[in-house]
Scaffold this active site. Structure first.
Site, PDB file in Angstrom:
ATOM      1  N   ASP A   1      38.237  30.789  40.351  1.00 35.10           N
ATOM      2  CA  ASP A   1      38.189  32.136  40.977  1.00 35.10           C
ATOM      3  C   ASP A   1      37.008  32.221  41.543  1.00 35.10           C
ATOM      4  O   ASP A   1      36.825  33.160  42.607  1.00 35.10           O
ATOM      5  CB  ASP A   1      38.964  33.077  40.483  1.00 35.10           C
ATOM      6  CG  ASP A   1      40.580  32.975  39.965  1.00 35.10           C
ATOM      7  OD1 ASP A   1      41.227  32.426  40.587  1.00 35.10           O
ATOM      8  OD2 ASP A   1      40.685  33.459  38.673  1.00 35.10           O
TER       9      ASP A   1
ATOM     10  N   ASP B   1      40.353  35.578  37.050  1.00 35.12           N
ATOM     11  CA  ASP B   1      39.731  35.767  36.051  1.00 35.12           C
ATOM     12  C   ASP B   1      39.113  34.256  35.553  1.00 35.12           C
ATOM     13  O   ASP B   1      38.326  34.224  34.529  1.00 35.12           O
ATOM     14  CB  ASP B   1      40.543  36.216  34.586  1.00 35.12           C
ATOM     15  CG  ASP B   1      41.929  35.367  34.861  1.00 35.12           C
ATOM     16  OD1 ASP B   1      41.939  34.241  35.376  1.00 35.12           O
ATOM     17  OD2 ASP B   1      42.839  35.482  33.732  1.00 35.12           O
TER      18      ASP B   1
ATOM     19  N   ASP C   1      44.884  36.522  41.624  1.00 42.67           N
ATOM     20  CA  ASP C   1      45.443  35.295  40.958  1.00 42.67           C
ATOM     21  C   ASP C   1      46.581  35.953  39.902  1.00 42.67           C
ATOM     22  O   ASP C   1      46.944  37.022  39.838  1.00 42.67           O
ATOM     23  CB  ASP C   1      44.310  35.031  40.052  1.00 42.67           C
ATOM     24  CG  ASP C   1      44.502  33.820  39.037  1.00 42.67           C
ATOM     25  OD1 ASP C   1      45.200  32.922  39.638  1.00 42.67           O
ATOM     26  OD2 ASP C   1      44.010  33.703  37.742  1.00 42.67           O
TER      27      ASP C   1
END
Length: 918
Positions: free
Chosen positions: A647, A643, A339
């Site tokens: 996700d 985070d 990410d």
């Protein structure tokens, strides 16, 4: 009233609420300004259920515990325990069964991360909500919300359900946890296209996101499982945990070994009884000895210890392992899907560029710490020598509602992150908020409003002269400016220049703000929109970005050198993702693919695109999950970092899910295998290094253990085939396997990582635990151990006729060979005939030192002599035993030397590893 089935669409026919005008939503859900009545609420609550995420069906604790025993190696250990029980060796049985229970308990404790992840997502739901019902404002439990409820949102609220906004006032919502968008999103009531990504649906507020500014009224359109958060919850429920490469390899190895042991035992029994005519009872005991010698009882225990030591070493590097096998899986990772926001970047907006009329300045320093400087053509400059730059920085600090504070040695921004970036810029050049408030007191302001797209403030300088400052969207600020600030003073504005610079700055992935000022007081004494109509001087365009972590740049480069592909999958805009990717050397020269494009691809196309492209933008949770699956279907071992709540499904599906410990949501942490305590992407590279070292040590242990078992088995088989007296009894075999072999082998778990370990390519996911070369090494050393043990046994038996002395020499020959071969095993290919090789691992020397008194006790202790049938040896016999050990050591080192000096060396070491496609 209309039938409810027509007024409220069913779950399977939900309209795209973000595409409908607010009035249509009100009409379809029959939700007027007075809100719903209590009776209607009750009816809808009965139809749609409570606004909470349904907990999944949990397996009972007993079933979860019993499930841990479904493992081929545990079956092998239980089989070994049964054999020792048949032989009456209850201590050995207890040790084996204890190891089985320890393995099962560890698995039992580690299991259940999916349930914890779902609990964490459920905890994100707002516990209370403010609604209008029966014409009055009420505070209710968020679980009681129903579609059609009229909800009021204010700054600080967590959105309690999916809401279609019908009225907004300066509403900004932080959706980073759901979409990956690094900035709060400005919301309005506008309908958008059906295929608009989640982050672009400006007329929607989603369950679990946070209101950071403004207020709004909206109509609940989805509750519970039908919300976007609920869909993620359902995705998590449907994702199966994958076996790690090590577990798959050990399972395959265990099955192969179990079949081989059973086949060899059955064949030996048949040959001994039918061909050699031995009594069945005698052959049964020989077969038991053979099985006991061939089964690697210590493997699961040593594997667990090795992984646990890896966990300990990683914890010292701020990587917290939640699932034990993930330690080794990190070492086999071929692709890291990361990410962007908060993982590769700091999640702290930073000014990197200031464009003035005559110069373009770069700003150094990243994050909220006010450390850095302004540079022109690479040289540090003093802003006071450039009036336009100085005044632009001053404007950014004065026309600002955020606050920059230092808390616990960390700098934090209270308020809008973009405004925070302007405060940090001021701090870097010495114009802090404290200085600004004292020298330039604010008298009035117009707060930022999305329909006007600017903020304005009215100040007096230290001489009492009036000033008006504005900041906002470049196109809006350009409309009110007639001049631009130059080095020699104000000059007519060059609109083409500013538009060109705006396009150029935006192309670098930077978000733009324009800053302007006017030396005047409000016409009426109070600041009004009429005072922000014209006559301003444009000072600068400011380029702002959430910058990459400096340590992440280094870590990505290290991953590339280790043959690991790094891919960025983010919910942010494509231009921003490309710019950050370029700074990180991710996806250089390649296009970025958006979530909308991913949604149109079939699985086969996506598999190819997933391998070719490294930057994916505007990705939803479904897209992230599909990308991870596509890479896995292409044979990749995938680590996913993240985070946010968005996700969590991909974290759970990945071979290794890596969550951020400081800024990560609980849902992400609970779905992960590993948590980075310092939120540092660089920690992943260190963890990969540890993972590779762990796998190396496991291979070294297998290469150490199997020849020991193989040598014992060959001794027994030779005795049966050549009608010899059994050189090793079952009890003596178990002594070697459980007491000496495991004690010595444990030292290899403490081996440090070999030099150049991060210069290797990742091993292929399907690579067997034992390669062709490993099988050769095992056979070679097994034959050497058998030769020493059987040779000494026959020599002693022929010379003295003492069976106890002959067996004692055979046992000690095997153990002595183990001690020397343990030194060989410290490196698979490199020579250990040097100081580092012989003394570099203190635990190896300690293990040998611990093993010597054990063997002396086996040989001379009366109690052990009666248990194992051993007897004392003379110094000459000990020299012969020492010679058997040296035979193994010298020939094993000679074999390594031959391999290193032939072209086979590079093929054996690297040829079976394939590099991921670059």
């Amino acid at each position: 009233m209309k039938d409810r089935s027509t007024t409220q669409p069913s779950e399977h026919s939900q309209p795209n609420w973000h595409t409908l005008p607010a009035a249509d939503v009100e009409r379809q859900l029959q939700s007027g300004p007075e809100g719903l009545t209590d009776g209607e609420v009750a009816r809808r609550l009965a139809q749609h259920g409570l606004n909470r995420l349904a907990p999944p069906k949990h397996r009972s604790a007993l079933r979860r515990l019993l499930g841990q025993f479904h493992n081929i190696l545990l079956y092998v250990m239980i089989g070994a325990a049964l054999i020792t029980a048949i032989l009456g060796h209850w201590v050995d049985t207890g040790v084996l069964l204890s190891a089985v229970l320890i393995n099962a308990i560890i698995g039992f404790i580690q299991e259940g991360k999916a349930e914890s992840a779902l609990d964490a997502i459920r905890a994100m739901l707002s516990p209370h909500a403010t609604v209008i019902r029966n014409g009055s404002r009420q505070q209710i439990d968020a679980a009681d919300l129903v579609p059609g409820d009229r909800v009021l949102l204010v700054s600080g609220d967590r959105v309690p359900a999916d809401v279609r906004l019908v009225k907004t006032k300066e509403l900004r919502i932080e959706e980073a946890a759901l979409t990956g968008e690094s900035l709060p999103v400005e919301k309005d009531t506008t309908a958008v296209a059906p295929d608009a990504p989640l982050g672009d649906r400006y007329g929607m507020a989603y369950s679990g996101t946070l209101v950071v500014f403004g207020q709004a009224t909206g109509i609940v359109v989805a509750t519970g499982a039908t919300t976007e958060l609920g869909k993620i919850n359902q995705m998590l429920t449907g994702i199966q945990n994958l076996n790690t490469p090590l577990l798959r390899q050990v399972d395959h190895f265990g099955r192969w070994l179990a079949i081989a042991v059973l086949a060899a035992s059955a064949a030996t029994f048949v040959l001994g009884t039918l061909w050699r005519g031995h009594p069945a009872a005698e052959m049964f005991m020989m077969v038991v000895a053979l099985a006991a010698s061939a089964i690697p009882e210590g493997l699961p225990a040593i594997m667990t210890v090795t992984l646990a030591l890896g966990v300990q070493r990683m914890a010292q590097r701020n990587a917290i392992i939640r699932r034990l096998p993930a330690v080794e899986t990190l070492g086999s990772v071929t692709v890291i899907c990361s990410d962007k926001t908060g993982t590769l970047t700091r999640n702290e907006m930073t000014v990197q560029r200031v464009v003035c009329a005559e110069q373009v300045f770069d700003v150094t320093g990243v994050g909220y710490e006010p450390v850095g400087d302004c540079r022109l053509a690479g040289k540090i400059v003093d802003p006071e020598h450039y009036p336009a730059l100085s005044l632009a920085i001053r404007t950014g600090v004065l026309c600002n509602d955020a606050h920059l504070q230092q808390q616990s040695q960390q700098w934090r921004v209270m308020g809008d992150p973009t405004e925070g970036a302007l405060l940090v810029l001021g701090g870097k050049v010495g114009f802090s908020q404290h200085v600004a408030d004292g020298a330039w007191p604010r008298l009035d302001s117009i707060p930022f409003e999305s329909q006007h797209r600017f903020m304005a403030t009215y100040h007096h300088d230290s001489d009492g002269a009036p000033w008006l400052f504005v900041k906002g969207a470049p196109e809006r600020i350009l409309e009110i400016c007639s001049t631009q600030a130059g080095h020699a003073g104000d000059q007519p504005i060059d609109l083409d220049y500013w538009r060109r610079m705006a396009v150029d700055t935006a192309a670098k992935g930077l978000r733009l703000l324009a800053l302007a000022c006017k030396r005047a007081a409000p016409a009426s004494g109070q600041l009004s929109f009429a005072d922000v109509a014209d006559g301003y001087t444009l000072l600068a365009l400011v380029g702002i970005i959430d910058p990459p972590r400096e340590e992440a740049i280094v870590a990505v480069d290290e991953c590339h050198r280790a043959g690991i592909r790094v891919k960025m999958i983010t919910g942010d805009h494509a231009e921003t993702a490309r710019a950050i990717g370029a700074q990180l050397a991710i996806g250089l020269g390649k296009p970025a693919v958006t979530g909308a494009e991913v949604a149109l691809m079939d699985d086969a196309t996506l598999r190819q695109v997933a391998m070719d492209v490294d930057v994916f933008a505007r990705a939803s949770p479904e897209h992230k999950l599909r990308l991870v699956q596509a890479l896995q279907n292409h044979g990749q071992v995938v680590a996913m970092t993240g985070d946010g709540v968005n996700d969590a499904p991909a974290l759970k599906r990945a071979d290794v899910g890596v969550a951020m410990g400081m800024k990560g949501t609980e849902a992400a942490k609970e779905a992960s295998d590993m948590v980075l305590a310092d939120d540092n992407f660089a920690t992943i590279a260190a963890a990969v290094r540890e993972g590779r070292a762990v796998y190396d040590n496991l291979k070294k242990f297998v290469l150490f253990m199997l020849p020991t078992n193989g040598g014992e088995a060959l001794v027994v088989i030779a005795a049966i085939l050549f009608e010899l007296t059994l050189p090793l009894t079952p009890a003596q075999v178990l002594w070697i396997n459980m007491v000496t072999s495991s004690t010595l082998g444990l030292a290899l778990a403490f081996e440090p990582a070999e030099r150049g370990i991060m210069g290797r390519r990742p091993r292929p996911p399907g690579q067997a635990l034992l390669s062709g070369f490993f099988i050769w090494r095992v056979l070679m050393v097994s034959v050497l151990m058998m030769t020493g043990a059987l040779g000494l046994f026959l020599w002693e038996l022929n010379s003295s006729g003492n069976l106890e002395a002959a067996r004692t020499m055979a046992v000690n020959a095997v153990v002595m060979a183990e001690m020397f071969y343990l030194l060989n095993s410290r490196s698979i290919f490199a020579s250990v005939v040097n100081r580092q090789g012989l003394t570099g691992n203190a635990y190896v020397l300690l293990a040998i030192a611990a093993c010597i008194p054990l063997q002396l006790a086996f040989t001379y202790a009366p109690m052990l002599q009666s248990l194992f049938g051993s007897t004392g040896l003379s110094p000459l016999q000990w020299l012969q035993v020492l010679g058997a050990g040296l035979l193994v050591f010298c020939l094993a080192e000679f074999e390594k030397l031959v391999i290193r000096r032939t072209p086979l060396a590079s093929w054996i070491e690297n040829g079976q590893r394939s590099s991921p496609q670059r």
